[in-house]
Structure formats: structure tokens, C-alpha cells
Design an enzyme around this catalytic site. Structure first.
Site, PDB file in Angstrom:
ATOM      1  N   ASN A   1       0.800  -1.224   0.000  1.00 45.98           N
ATOM      2  CA  ASN A   1       0.000   0.000   0.000  1.00 45.98           C
ATOM      3  C   ASN A   1       0.837   1.281   0.000  1.00 45.98           C
ATOM      4  O   ASN A   1       0.313   2.373   0.180  1.00 45.98           O
ATOM      5  CB  ASN A   1      -0.952   0.015   1.201  1.00 45.98           C
ATOM      6  CG  ASN A   1      -1.700  -1.288   1.338  1.00 45.98           C
ATOM      7  OD1 ASN A   1      -1.507  -2.026   2.303  1.00 45.98           O
ATOM      8  ND2 ASN A   1      -2.492  -1.609   0.321  1.00 45.98           N
TER       9      ASN A   1
ATOM     10  N   VAL B   1       1.150   6.885  -0.012  1.00 43.79           N
ATOM     11  CA  VAL B   1       0.464   5.935   0.842  1.00 43.79           C
ATOM     12  C   VAL B   1      -0.985   5.789   0.386  1.00 43.79           C
ATOM     13  O   VAL B   1      -1.662   6.793   0.168  1.00 43.79           O
ATOM     14  CB  VAL B   1       0.467   6.436   2.306  1.00 43.79           C
ATOM     15  CG1 VAL B   1      -0.204   5.413   3.217  1.00 43.79           C
ATOM     16  CG2 VAL B   1       1.883   6.736   2.768  1.00 43.79           C
ATOM     17  N   CYS B   2      -1.446   4.549   0.227  1.00 44.36           N
ATOM     18  CA  CYS B   2      -2.852   4.342  -0.108  1.00 44.36           C
ATOM     19  C   CYS B   2      -3.632   4.082   1.170  1.00 44.36           C
ATOM     20  O   CYS B   2      -3.659   2.948   1.661  1.00 44.36           O
ATOM     21  CB  CYS B   2      -3.039   3.196  -1.093  1.00 44.36           C
ATOM     22  SG  CYS B   2      -4.723   3.173  -1.731  1.00 44.36           S
ATOM     23  N   LEU B   3      -4.184   5.134   1.717  1.00 44.41           N
ATOM     24  CA  LEU B   3      -5.008   4.999   2.915  1.00 44.41           C
ATOM     25  C   LEU B   3      -6.251   5.842   2.618  1.00 44.41           C
ATOM     26  O   LEU B   3      -6.136   7.034   2.350  1.00 44.41           O
ATOM     27  CB  LEU B   3      -4.237   5.538   4.130  1.00 44.41           C
ATOM     28  CG  LEU B   3      -4.943   5.473   5.481  1.00 44.41           C
ATOM     29  CD1 LEU B   3      -5.217   4.019   5.873  1.00 44.41           C
ATOM     30  CD2 LEU B   3      -4.103   6.142   6.562  1.00 44.41           C
TER      31      LEU B   3
ATOM     32  N   CYS C   1      -4.803   3.939  -5.090  1.00 45.06           N
ATOM     33  CA  CYS C   1      -4.461   2.648  -5.697  1.00 45.06           C
ATOM     34  C   CYS C   1      -5.186   2.437  -7.025  1.00 45.06           C
ATOM     35  O   CYS C   1      -4.690   1.744  -7.911  1.00 45.06           O
ATOM     36  CB  CYS C   1      -4.719   1.511  -4.724  1.00 45.06           C
ATOM     37  SG  CYS C   1      -6.233   1.682  -3.814  1.00 45.06           S
TER      38      CYS C   1
END
Ligand SMILES: [Zn+2]
Lengths: 187, 425
Positions: free
Chosen positions: A106, A113-115, B207
């Protein structure tokens, strides 16, 4: 216009409050106030696995968060995140980046950051505590369904044990699949 | 004086319809209102500041001029991509300041109105600048600029000086939706109280951008957020620099091709990167009209003004809703205005903190204090406490200047206290 002022005087009499005098000096901004409050509320969260450091203590909008997971696959590592908060906080989320090159599904090689709450699910009612808990959780439960490092996500999905080994290799400063990672374990 | 056959002085002929409202009271007029010359004169000498010369700001400028305001000031800067929806600009104007162009255009069309453009950031002006106006009308698309002017106007309110209270009329549009609100700084719900009403811009998960883009905008955002950082690290992206936009456009196009997504264009790249929200001219017209009605009513007192929020939605038929937003007790801007506090400049910060514990409104247990410039003392996090602890033994005069505002917060209170420290001589 005069009517507004007489309304104001009445309101002031009703409240019986002290007056506030005008000033030409700079005032503490709403973003600073909110960050000051958020930081004070971190007391219970940081604990022994996380700490903050402020390159300029007068600037509370820019700081580093260090996470040292004491469980999970990333146990033993020391991970640094840069927090950059703008004057539009909390309308805008804080900008958070990992300052090291790490192997994580992630987090990409640039430190993005993939949050969800850092981006699409951010709301002004959320606070720094929520973000920090979210980051901590990424190390306990890396998530293959929100990949930012595609190879790492595929690795985690297809071969959990192999992924764990690769995490350890990367944390030691080794290479995984031809990519060199930064050492994050104390010598 | 030339009097025309119908008895109307020529210079007021243009305002015949306006005068219907200004020369006699209507059913909702305040009983103490004085019609006629005094009121007309009040309107003509009202100095009003318009912030924002975008689609909405231009409409506001024109409406104010056509509503009898004579002394209008305005602030903003121009950008090429905006020309299509801003009717006051011509192609020859590109490159000039928006404020200047708009001013010249309206002055030409409405004789007798004086428009003073100010080309620059509103944040560069201090309270003295804002004190000269009777009211401020905002037609901005930036929440940050709105929050700034709001906090400035709330902070200016001084009980000793009636002139310090400047009504703020704020308009905003987004596509078919819009709102207008009247804010009486420190008296009614302010922009900060209503911050939750501004929907944060819709964002796509990082993402998705990184792995499975589905729309042209995803490819552009990818170039903007990920590719730029990767290839041009350290360089600050300037969304007004054509070279930067071209670079992003090329990266986005290549990525779109890779994923078989048609539709990435240069102008779309510019739109996504600069977060340009499509503007509907008629939405701007409706919201500007509402703002200017309120400005007119406040300046003349001829009718009650909006209390205090009107929401307009034109995407499914037409819907408007007027309601009163309440002031938030814990609003960081208007919830707790700064109180004057006289202090001995030779007192240490530690003594000052101890004295706060005795104050009736505060009784703070673990206060954290700061000024705009300095973290005076922070209880938490520990690293900040260590860094600020040396301040405790310093004199107040070493840490703040006379009259400076400080904010004190404490985990026991949802709101921060603000004090303006006045040094005793
Ligand atoms: Zn407020």
C-alpha cells in the site's frame, strides 16, 4: 448599517462578555488551532511504538511520525512519515509520505500511501489521530486489495510466506525482485 | 440644476425603479427607517469590496454597479482558461489583471460608478485595508481564501468601534448548485462554523490511479500525483506553467493509451489539475443576484436581509431553501473571541500558565499555548514538550510582543481560548 451595530451592542450586553480589541498582529490560524488540539489528543495513541518529531517546534503543521511496529510482519522496523498540513486543514487532509523506500503493497517506491482517509474518505471531522491509527494499521495488516506497489500486492496475495520473507529482506536493506530497499532495522 | 419635463433630475433617471424602494417604506421595512436622500446618499457613499473576479465575481460587480453602489473595490487575478465563462473580458484582456479589466468594463457601461481594482492576494492586505469598507461581498471558488477573509473580519470586531463590524456576503456556485449567505462577523454563524457544508472535492483512491485507471481523469491524476513526483522530484508544479501542463498531458496520454482509455486532452488535463469546476453562467447570475440584493438591503436598510443562508439547486427543476445556520459554540474562529488580558511583561511563561489556572473561564489543567509564530509551550507530544519547555523560564516579553494574540487549548475543553496580551507599563 447602524442597525447591525445596535444589534451587536445588544448581543454584547446580553452576553455581558469582555470586549475584544482589534489588532494588526498576526493571529493564530484556524488550521494551527485545530492541529494544536489534535496533537494534544494523541497522548493515548502514540504509546511506545510511535513518536513524533518537529524539525521546527514553532511550526506544528510539519512534522515526522515514526512508527516502530512491535508485532506483525514489519516488527522491528523503524518507519518515518512526513506530515505536511496546509492552512486549509481540516478541509484538506494532511499530506503524508513515507520518507524511506520500503516494500509494502500500500506504499509505493516514492512513499505515496494508499489509505482511504488520506484521500477519498477524508472529512473535516476526522483528526490526526485517525490518520495515525490508520498508518499503524497498514503495518499490522498490509492490504493486497488496495495495491500501490503492484508487485508487493501480488506477492502478498499469491504467497504470504514468500511475501513475509521478502519484507524481511527489504527491511534489512536488501533487494527484492531487482529493486533495492532502504534498511529500516537498527544495527 | 436641469430638471427634465417629468420633473426628474437627469442623473437620477437611471435609478427611477431603485428609488421606488428608497423613497418610501414597504410592508417589511423597519419602522425606524428613514426614506429618501439620507438613505440614497448612504448607498452612494458605501464603499464595498468585492473579492473574486471570476464568473461569479464579475456578475456581482455588474449587479452592484446597477444597484446604485458608486464606490466599488475589487480584488483578483486573471487566467486564460477562465475567459469563456467571464463575460466582462475580451481576448485583448488576456494577460491583464482580471480586476483591472472588469473595472474598466463596468465603469464604461455604468456612468458615475468608480471601481478600484486591486491586483494581488487578499492575504497581503492588513486590517486597515479592510476597515475602510462598509461590507465585503465574496464570489470566490477557493475555500481557503474564504476562510481567511472570514477569520480576518471576525478578528477585527472591536466593541469600542462600531465601524469594525463588516458584514460579509458570501456567494458560491458549483455547476447547477449554489448558495448565498450573510455573515455578521462574531454575531452570526461564520464560514468556519459552516465548514462541514463544503463537500471535500471528490477524490479517487490512490491505488485505483496507480493500478486500474478507468477514466481519462484517472490518467491525468496519476500523472499529476505519481509521475510528477517520480520524474521531477523536488520541482514545484506550477499549474499556470504551460510546459508543466504539457508534460502532464503527455504522461497522461501515454498512460491512457496503455490502458486503452480514450479522451485525454490538454484542456481536460488543465481542468483536472487546476480543479476547475464547470461553471454555469445562469447559476452564477442567480447567486450573484441574491448576494447583491442582500448588499443593497444592508447598505440601505430598506428591507430585512437574509437570515442567513439560501441554498439553490437547479439540477432537477429548481429548488431553493432558506434557513438560519447557527453559530457553533466551539467554532475556532467566532466561538471564542480574543479577550484582552493585561500582563506583566517580566512575568515568566510558567507564572503566566499558573495564573491561567485561576481564571474563571479557563481553569486549565494541561494548557498548550501558541502565538501565530511560536509554539510557546506544548504539553504533548513529548518531543514538542521537550522542545518548548525552555520557554517556561523566559519572560513574556521575550516570547510575544505587546498586543499579540495567543491561543490556549486544553484537552478538557473542546474550544481554544484566545487572549490578546497587553503589557502593563
Ligand atoms: Zn464561526
Amino acid at each position: 448599517m447602524l442597525k447591525i451595530w445596535s444589534m451587536k451592542q445588544q448581543q454584547q450586553r446580553d452576553a455581558n462578555a469582555e470586549g475584544a480589541a482589534g489588532t494588526k498582529k498576526k493571529k493564530v490560524t484556524a488550521a494551527q488551532l485545530r492541529v494544536q488540539k489534535d496533537l494534544a489528543e494523541l497522548e493515548g495513541t502514540l504509546g511506545k511504538t510511535m513518536r513524533t518529531s518537529f524539525p521546527d517546534p514553532n511550526d506544528i503543521l510539519n512534522f515526522t511520525l515514526t512508527i516502530e511496529p512491535d508485532e506483525g510482519m514489519y516488527k522491528g522496523g523503524t518507519f518515518h512519515f512526513n506530515f505536511a498540513i496546509n492552512q486549509n486543514f481540516p478541509h484538506d487532509p494532511p499530506k503524508v509520505k513515507c520518507t524511506q523506500k520500503i516494500y509494502h503493497p500500500n506504499i509505493d517506491l516514492e512513499g505515496n500511501v494508499c489509505l482511504n482517509i488520506l484521500r477519498e474518505d477524508w472529512k473535516p471531522v476526522l483528526n490526526l489521530n485517525a490518520v495515525i491509527v490508520g498508518l499503524q494499521f497498514l503495518f499490522l495488516e498490509p492490504n493486497a486489495s488496495d495495491p500501490l506497489n503492484k508487485e508487493a500486492a501480488e506477492d502478498l496475495r499469491s504467497n504470504r510466506e514468500g511475501f513475509k520473507r521478502n519484507v524481511r529482506t527489504s527491511m534489512g536493506g536488501g533487494s527484492v525482485k531487482g529493486e533495492h530497499y532502504e534498511r529500516v532495522i537498527g544495527r | 440644476m436641469v430638471i427634465m419635463a417629468n420633473g426628474v433630475e437627469p442623473s437620477r433617471k437611471r435609478w427611477t425603479y431603485l428609488d421606488n424602494f428608497l423613497n418610501k417604506p414597504g410592508p417589511t421595512t423597519d419602522p425606524n427607517w428613514v426614506p429618501g436622500e439620507v438613505t440614497i446618499n448612504g448607498l452612494e457613499t458605501s464603499k464595498v469590496l468585492v473579492i473574486g473576479a471570476g464568473g461569479l465575481g464579475c456578475e456581482i460587480l455588474k449587479n452592484l454597479a446597477l444597484s446604485g453602489f458608486k464606490d466599488i473595490h475589487e480584488a483578483d487575478t486573471i487566467d486564460v482558461s477562465n475567459l469563456n465563462r467571464q463575460f466582462l473580458f475580451r481576448e485583448a484582456d488576456v494577460g491583464k489583471s482580471k480586476a483591472e479589466c472588469a473595472a474598466a468594463f463596468v465603469e464604461k457601461r455604468v456612468k458615475g460608478v468608480k471601481i478600484t481594482p486591486y491586483n494581488g492576494k487578499i492575504q497581503d492586505k492588513d486590517e486597515d485595508y479592510y476597515l475602510q469598507f462598509q461590507m465585503i461581498v465574496c464570489g470566490l471558488d477557493s475555500i481557503e481564501a474564504r476562510r481567511w477573509i472570514n477569520a480576518t473580519l471576525v478578528g477585527m470586531v472591536d466593541m469600542e468601534n462600531p465601524e469594525s463590524l463588516k458584514p460579509l456576503i458570501d456567494g458560491g456556485t458549483e455547476g447547477f448548485k449554489g448558495q448565498a449567505r450573510v455573515i455578521l462577523p462574531s454575531m452570526s454563524s461564520c464560514i468556519e462554523c459552516q465548514l462541514d457544508l463544503h463537500a471535500p472535492r471528490a477524490a479517487v483512491p490512490l491505488c485505483t490511479l496507480a493500478t486500474i485507471p478507468r477514466q481519462p481523469a484517472h490518467c491525468i491524476e496519476w500523472a499529476h500525483i505519481i509521475a510528477w513526483e517520480e520524474h521531477r522530484k523536488g520541482e514545484v508544479l506550477d499549474t499556470d506553467d504551460p510546459e508543466h501542463i504539457t508534460w502532464l498531458y503527455q504522461k497522461a496520454s501515454a498512460r491512457a493509451q496503455e490502458f486503452n482509455i480514450p479522451g485525454v486532452t490538454y484542456s481536460m488535463t488543465q481542468g483536472v489539475v487546476k480543479n476547475i469546476i464547470p461553471a454555469i453562467a445562469s447559476t452564477n447570475a442567480i447567486i450573484a443576484a441574491s448576494c447583491c440584493n442582500e448588499a443593497f438591503k444592508i447598505a440601505t436598510g430598506c428591507n430585512p436581509w437574509l437570515n442567513n443562508y439560501i441554498q439553490y439547486s437547479g439540477d432537477e427543476g429548481i429548488f431553493t431553501y432558506t434557513f438560519e445556520m447557527e453559530q457553533k459554540e466551539d467554532c475556532p474562529v467566532c466561538g471564542n473571541l480574543a479577550r484582552n488580558l493585561t500582563v506583566d511583561p517580566n512575568m515568566t511563561l510558567q507564572d503566566f500558565i499558573d495564573s491561567l489556572g485561576d481564571r474563571a473561564e479557563a481553569q486549565l489543567k494541561k494548557p498548550t499555548l501558541r502565538s501565530e509564530e511560536k509554539s510557546l509551550y506544548s504539553q504533548f507530544p513529548a518531543s514538542l514538550r521537550e522542545q518548548t519547555a525552555p520557554n517556561l523560564s523566559k519572560k513574556l516579553s521575550e516570547l510575544v510582543v505587546n498586543g499579540e494574540e495567543i491561543a490556549v487549548s486544553d484537552p478538557a475543553f473542546a474550544i481554544s481560548f484566545k487572549y490578546k496580551l497587553i503589557f502593563s507599563s
